[in-house]
Design a protein around this motif. Structure first.
Motif, short mmCIF file in Angstrom:
data_model
loop_
_atom_site.label_atom_id
_atom_site.label_comp_id
_atom_site.label_asym_id
_atom_site.label_seq_id
_atom_site.Cartn_x
_atom_site.Cartn_y
_atom_site.Cartn_z
N PHE A 85 -4.98 62.38 -11.93
CA PHE A 85 -6.44 62.46 -11.99
C PHE A 85 -7.07 61.24 -12.66
N VAL A 86 -6.39 60.64 -13.61
CA VAL A 86 -6.90 59.40 -14.20
C VAL A 86 -6.92 58.30 -13.14
N ARG A 87 -5.86 58.22 -12.35
CA ARG A 87 -5.82 57.22 -11.27
C ARG A 87 -6.92 57.48 -10.24
N LEU A 88 -7.14 58.77 -9.93
CA LEU A 88 -8.19 59.12 -8.98
C LEU A 88 -9.55 58.66 -9.51
N TRP A 89 -9.80 58.85 -10.80
CA TRP A 89 -11.07 58.43 -11.39
C TRP A 89 -11.20 56.91 -11.41
N ARG A 90 -10.13 56.23 -11.78
CA ARG A 90 -10.19 54.77 -11.90
C ARG A 90 -10.25 54.06 -10.55
N ARG A 91 -9.59 54.63 -9.55
CA ARG A 91 -9.52 53.96 -8.24
C ARG A 91 -9.81 54.94 -7.10
N PRO A 92 -11.03 55.48 -7.03
CA PRO A 92 -11.33 56.43 -5.96
C PRO A 92 -11.30 55.78 -4.58
N GLU A 93 -11.44 54.48 -4.54
CA GLU A 93 -11.40 53.78 -3.25
C GLU A 93 -10.02 53.79 -2.61
N ALA A 94 -9.00 54.21 -3.37
CA ALA A 94 -7.65 54.31 -2.82
C ALA A 94 -7.58 55.38 -1.72
N PHE A 95 -8.47 56.36 -1.78
CA PHE A 95 -8.52 57.37 -0.72
C PHE A 95 -9.36 56.83 0.42
N ILE A 96 -8.78 56.79 1.61
CA ILE A 96 -9.47 56.32 2.81
C ILE A 96 -9.55 57.50 3.77
N ALA A 97 -10.75 58.02 3.94
CA ALA A 97 -10.95 59.25 4.72
C ALA A 97 -10.47 59.12 6.16
N ASP A 98 -10.52 57.93 6.73
CA ASP A 98 -10.10 57.73 8.12
C ASP A 98 -8.60 57.94 8.30
N ARG A 99 -7.84 57.89 7.22
CA ARG A 99 -6.38 58.02 7.32
C ARG A 99 -5.90 59.46 7.25
#
Length: 161
Positions: A85-99
């Motif tokens: 969850f810390v990684r999710l907060w720091r780098r939300p752009e890592a999730f790419i909805a198209d993938r």
């Protein structure tokens, strides 16, 4: 109105205690609770803490149980869940909805982080066993100068400069 899933106050579970934080007004959380995961991730990318709280509440138990299934250690599973969850907060752009779907991505991140922890635990265990014998200590001492050359100067600390 009884609680169904989420307590009145947000808390972080730990082995011997619960740390309690003030929960934002229910109306603000409720407005985001119906948002799909992808919309929450867009809000998190804009640093929306309430969107993060909703996503955290929605998936913390699933992330923890997946971590625990892999690690078989409650403490390491808690640490892994926190790290995810810390990684999710720091780098939300890592999730790419198209993938693909958010949940699939989150479970992949969780699994990868838990497996990384398993590998690190194995390395630590091997090093500990190695250091239990005089021969192992000699091997480590012999390898240290080579390791220092491989490390970047910053990681070596003041003596490496």
């Amino acid at each position: 109105m009884g609680t169904q899933g989420n307590p009145e106050t947000a808390g972080i579970r730990n082995v011997g205690r619960t740390v309690v934080f003030a929960r934002p007004p229910e109306a603000e959380l409720a407005s985001r609770a119906d948002w799909p995961d992808e919309a929450l991730m867009l809000a998190i990318a804009s640093r929306d803490e309430l969107a993060f709280a909703v996503l955290y509440d929605r998936y913390v138990d699933l992330v923890y149980s997946a971590s625990f299934r892999i690690l078989a250690d409650a403490g390491l599973a808690e640490d892994t869940s926190q790290d995810v969850f810390v990684r999710l907060w720091r780098r939300p752009e890592a999730f790419i909805a198209d993938r693909g779907r958010f949940l699939s991505w989150l479970m992949s991140v969780t699994r990868n982080r838990a497996v990384d922890e398993l590998r690190a635990r194995g390395r630590r265990r091997r090093l500990r066993r190695l250091l239990e014998t005089p021969r192992g200590v000699r091997q480590v001492i012999r390898v240290l100068p080579r390791l220092r050359r491989l490390l970047p100067r910053r990681a070596q600390g003041p003596q490496g400069r």
